[in-house]
Scaffold this motif. Structure first.
Motif, PDB file in Angstrom:
ATOM      1  N   MET A 164      42.527  -9.634  35.034  1.00 42.96           N
ATOM      2  CA  MET A 164      43.010  -9.768  36.413  1.00 42.96           C
ATOM      3  C   MET A 164      41.839 -10.055  37.367  1.00 42.96           C
ATOM      4  N   VAL A 165      40.795  -9.255  37.278  1.00 37.44           N
ATOM      5  CA  VAL A 165      39.687  -9.405  38.234  1.00 37.44           C
ATOM      6  C   VAL A 165      38.935 -10.713  37.984  1.00 37.44           C
ATOM      7  N   ASN A 166      38.686 -11.040  36.710  1.00 40.34           N
ATOM      8  CA  ASN A 166      37.961 -12.290  36.426  1.00 40.34           C
ATOM      9  C   ASN A 166      38.751 -13.506  36.902  1.00 40.34           C
ATOM     10  N   PHE A 167      40.055 -13.478  36.667  1.00 40.75           N
ATOM     11  CA  PHE A 167      40.889 -14.607  37.082  1.00 40.75           C
ATOM     12  C   PHE A 167      40.858 -14.735  38.606  1.00 40.75           C
ATOM     13  N   ILE A 168      41.037 -13.629  39.283  1.00 38.81           N
ATOM     14  CA  ILE A 168      41.071 -13.684  40.756  1.00 38.81           C
ATOM     15  C   ILE A 168      39.719 -14.181  41.288  1.00 38.81           C
ATOM     16  N   ASN A 169      38.640 -13.649  40.744  1.00 40.49           N
ATOM     17  CA  ASN A 169      37.322 -14.077  41.233  1.00 40.49           C
ATOM     18  C   ASN A 169      37.093 -15.575  40.997  1.00 40.49           C
ATOM     19  N   ALA A 170      37.561 -16.074  39.839  1.00 41.39           N
ATOM     20  CA  ALA A 170      37.305 -17.484  39.510  1.00 41.39           C
ATOM     21  C   ALA A 170      38.286 -18.422  40.208  1.00 41.39           C
ATOM     22  N   GLU A 171      39.568 -18.054  40.183  1.00 38.33           N
ATOM     23  CA  GLU A 171      40.604 -18.998  40.638  1.00 38.33           C
ATOM     24  C   GLU A 171      41.117 -18.733  42.046  1.00 38.33           C
ATOM     25  N   LEU A 172      40.980 -17.506  42.489  1.00 39.77           N
ATOM     26  CA  LEU A 172      41.534 -17.144  43.795  1.00 39.77           C
ATOM     27  C   LEU A 172      40.486 -16.394  44.613  1.00 39.77           C
ATOM     28  N   PRO A 173      39.330 -17.019  44.849  1.00 38.76           N
ATOM     29  CA  PRO A 173      38.228 -16.263  45.452  1.00 38.76           C
ATOM     30  C   PRO A 173      38.512 -15.760  46.868  1.00 38.76           C
ATOM     31  N   ALA A 174      39.562 -16.294  47.497  1.00 41.04           N
ATOM     32  CA  ALA A 174      39.879 -15.782  48.837  1.00 41.04           C
ATOM     33  C   ALA A 174      40.496 -14.383  48.761  1.00 41.04           C
ATOM     34  N   ILE A 175      40.979 -14.002  47.584  1.00 38.04           N
ATOM     35  CA  ILE A 175      41.522 -12.640  47.429  1.00 38.04           C
ATOM     36  C   ILE A 175      40.378 -11.731  46.991  1.00 38.04           C
ATOM     37  N   ARG A 176      40.235 -10.622  47.716  1.00 37.98           N
ATOM     38  CA  ARG A 176      39.154  -9.699  47.360  1.00 37.98           C
ATOM     39  C   ARG A 176      39.726  -8.500  46.618  1.00 37.98           C
ATOM     40  N   THR A 177      39.073  -8.167  45.522  1.00 44.57           N
ATOM     41  CA  THR A 177      39.508  -6.979  44.782  1.00 44.57           C
ATOM     42  C   THR A 177      38.321  -6.430  44.013  1.00 44.57           C
ATOM     43  N   SER A 178      38.463  -5.216  43.485  1.00 44.74           N
ATOM     44  CA  SER A 178      37.380  -4.667  42.669  1.00 44.74           C
ATOM     45  C   SER A 178      37.998  -4.096  41.397  1.00 44.74           C
ATOM     46  N   LEU A 179      37.135  -3.956  40.394  1.00 45.01           N
ATOM     47  CA  LEU A 179      37.603  -3.495  39.096  1.00 45.01           C
ATOM     48  C   LEU A 179      37.998  -2.028  39.204  1.00 45.01           C
ATOM     49  N   PRO A 180      39.292  -1.692  38.950  1.00 45.10           N
ATOM     50  CA  PRO A 180      39.648  -0.273  39.026  1.00 45.10           C
ATOM     51  C   PRO A 180      38.952   0.529  37.924  1.00 45.10           C
ATOM     52  N   GLU A 181      38.502   1.727  38.265  1.00 47.16           N
ATOM     53  CA  GLU A 181      37.859   2.600  37.263  1.00 47.16           C
ATOM     54  C   GLU A 181      38.903   3.390  36.483  1.00 47.16           C
ATOM     55  N   ALA A 182      40.105   3.406  37.022  1.00 49.28           N
ATOM     56  CA  ALA A 182      41.219   4.158  36.405  1.00 49.28           C
ATOM     57  C   ALA A 182      42.513   3.553  36.919  1.00 49.28           C
ATOM     58  N   THR A 183      43.629   3.977  36.344  1.00 53.20           N
ATOM     59  CA  THR A 183      44.984   3.506  36.667  1.00 53.20           C
ATOM     60  C   THR A 183      45.183   2.073  36.167  1.00 53.20           C
ATOM     61  N   TYR A 184      46.421   1.633  36.191  1.00 49.74           N
ATOM     62  CA  TYR A 184      46.710   0.227  35.852  1.00 49.74           C
ATOM     63  C   TYR A 184      47.123  -0.526  37.113  1.00 49.74           C
ATOM     64  N   LEU A 185      46.444  -0.173  38.220  1.00 52.26           N
ATOM     65  CA  LEU A 185      46.810  -0.716  39.520  1.00 52.26           C
ATOM     66  C   LEU A 185      45.626  -1.440  40.152  1.00 52.26           C
ATOM     67  N   GLY A 186      45.858  -2.662  40.610  1.00 51.74           N
ATOM     68  CA  GLY A 186      44.826  -3.381  41.351  1.00 51.74           C
ATOM     69  C   GLY A 186      45.212  -3.387  42.827  1.00 51.74           C
ATOM     70  N   TRP A 187      44.215  -3.285  43.698  1.00 57.68           N
ATOM     71  CA  TRP A 187      44.464  -3.276  45.155  1.00 57.68           C
ATOM     72  C   TRP A 187      43.844  -4.556  45.697  1.00 57.68           C
ATOM     73  N   LEU A 188      44.710  -5.488  46.133  1.00 57.03           N
ATOM     74  CA  LEU A 188      44.265  -6.845  46.445  1.00 57.03           C
ATOM     75  C   LEU A 188      44.293  -7.100  47.947  1.00 57.03           C
ATOM     76  N   ASP A 189      43.149  -7.469  48.477  1.00 58.10           N
ATOM     77  CA  ASP A 189      43.043  -7.822  49.900  1.00 58.10           C
ATOM     78  C   ASP A 189      43.259  -9.329  50.030  1.00 58.10           C
ATOM     79  N   CYS A 190      44.386  -9.698  50.619  1.00 55.20           N
ATOM     80  CA  CYS A 190      44.751 -11.119  50.715  1.00 55.20           C
ATOM     81  C   CYS A 190      44.546 -11.644  52.134  1.00 55.20           C
ATOM     82  N   SER A 191      43.794 -10.911  52.955  1.00 54.18           N
ATOM     83  CA  SER A 191      43.735 -11.269  54.382  1.00 54.18           C
ATOM     84  C   SER A 191      43.073 -12.632  54.613  1.00 54.18           C
ATOM     85  N   ARG A 192      42.251 -13.079  53.662  1.00 56.75           N
ATOM     86  CA  ARG A 192      41.610 -14.393  53.870  1.00 56.75           C
ATOM     87  C   ARG A 192      42.490 -15.572  53.424  1.00 56.75           C
TER      88      ARG A 192
END
Ligand code: PLP
Length: 396
Positions: free
Chosen positions: A307-335
């Motif tokens: 998820m994170v690699n794809f977003i960083n490569a293909e959707l760089p306007a979305i900001r996210t970080s690698l979760p250390e736990a849970t199966y949940l990503g928190w995506l900042d789409c404001s850009r």
């Protein structure tokens, strides 16, 4: 049942046939990635437990040891806390219940009064907002900010929030939705402020089984006897072992005094008790489900990187970080420059049902929470649909 290669993945057809909220909320054209359930078959010991219960018509009031017929659950919780975290709990301070949100509401009702302040990390799991707002308490927002090391509080910010009528710090560790696992120093600061300002810590640790390599879960009650004495911990097997519909959890009082204060306002009978399916499957999960959990964590670990690699490569306007736990990503789409909310954009244009950011933070309209606990195949479809929608939106 259509199983895929890993042994626990389920096909879209099977998932759509099940009567759960995740796959039932949206139409057949939408891929759901919202509520915290996994698209996986449960561990064999859990399935066998259910099959035995059905075969034996074992549907009476539970008689599974202890004073309340739930002794096996109390024992399994005690053993798991000891083996996972070296934490010796006192069985007389364990309160089994069917629903952890009940544990949050009842603690707030029992240990604070209308108008009192309850500190909540923001963004936060929506029922936490509800537990504070609907009971007339004041929500004191302790914001997490994006940093190179994931979502963190500004050091020293907690003490500044506490006022004369603040009673409770509601901690979620690991944190939903950011996936942070708080480090010892961060937890110590929370404990120190709680002691200095005489606050109760309500620590929701339901995601503690879903930790990736590198991070370590520390139950805040294990930091010191003084912190334990003012901490109520709530946890269950429902997230880690994917049995949320079986309704079973545990509330643990860090001292007899805290338990007495709680029950003075909230008799145990008000909370009800877990049923036999919840008790027996939770015991099966905690005692015999570890191999399954480790296999699932491998898959989730691959998914979080995907998820994170794809977003960083293909959707760089979305900001996210690698979760250390849970199966949940928190995506900042404001850009992305969307005209409406991020949730509505992805639902309408990508046919993906994420959790809406504004349910976690009143300012979170441009965020979504991404549940990536699914097969690699479905995850790739979701990511592909996201990329297509964002690209066509950019083309106008
Ligand atoms: C932080 C947190 N607490 C509590 C719950 C609710 O758990 P349950 O419904 O199993 O009691 C969830 C569910 O997603 C959660 O994420």
């Amino acid at each position: 049942m259509t199983m895929l290669s890993s042994g626990f993945e389920l096909s879209v057809d099977v998932l759509r046939q099940r009567q759960n909220v995740k796959w039932g909320k949206y139409g057949a054209d939408v891929l759901p990635a919202w509520v915290a359930e996994m698209d996986f078959a449960v561990a064999h010991p859990i399935q066998r437990t259910m099959e035995r219960m059905v075969a034996d018509h074992d549907y009476g009031y539970p008689n599974r040891g202890g004073n309340h017929g739930d002794g096996t659950l109390v024992e399994a919780f005690s053993n798991r806390m000891k083996s996972r975290f070296g934490w010796e709990v006192d069985p007389s301070l364990i309160l089994p219940l069917s629903d952890l949100v009940q544990g949050t509401f009842s603690t707030i009702l029992a240990l604070s009064d209308p108008g009192d302040g309850v500190i909540l990390q923001l963004p936060a799991y929506p029922p936490f907002h509800e537990a504070i707002n609907s009971t007339g308490r004041r929500l004191l927002a302790h914001r997490l900010h994006p940093t190179e090391d994931g979502w963190r509080h500004e050091p020293g910010s907690l003490a500044k929030l506490v006022d004369a009528t603040t009673k409770i710090i509601l901690l979620c560790n690991p944190q939903n939705p950011t996936g942070r696992v708080f480090e010892q120093a961060e937890l110590e600061e929370i404990g120190r402020v709680a002691i200095e300002r005489d606050l109760v810590i309500l620590s929701d640790e339901i995601h503690a089984d879903l930790i990736y390599g590198g991070a370590k879960h520390i139950p805040i009650a294990t930091l010191s006897p003084e912190i334990a004495a003012r901490t109520i911990t709530i946890t269950s097997a429902t997230k880690g072992f994917n049995i949320p519909g079986l309704r079973c959890g545990v509330l643990y009082f860090g001292s007899a005094e805290l338990k007495a204060r709680f029950h003075a306002r909230f008799p145990a009978r008000v909370l009800g008790s877990p049923g036999i399916t919840g008790i027996d499957t939770t015991v099966a999960a905690w005692n015999h489900g570890q191999d399954w959990l480790e296999a699932v964590l491998e898959q989730l670990d691959a998914n979080r990187h995907r998820m994170v690699n794809f977003i960083n490569a293909e959707l760089p306007a979305i900001r996210t970080s690698l979760p250390e736990a849970t199966y949940l990503g928190w995506l900042d789409c404001s850009r992305l420059g969307l005209s409406g909310t991020a949730h509505d954009f992805f639902l309408e244009h990508a046919k993906i049902g994420f959790s809406a950011g504004e349910a976690f933070d009143p300012n979170g309209h441009q965020f979504v929470r991404f549940n990536f606990a699914t097969s690699g195949r479905i995850l790739d479809q979701i990511l592909g649909r996201m990329a297509d929608a964002v690209r066509s939106n950019a083309r106008g």
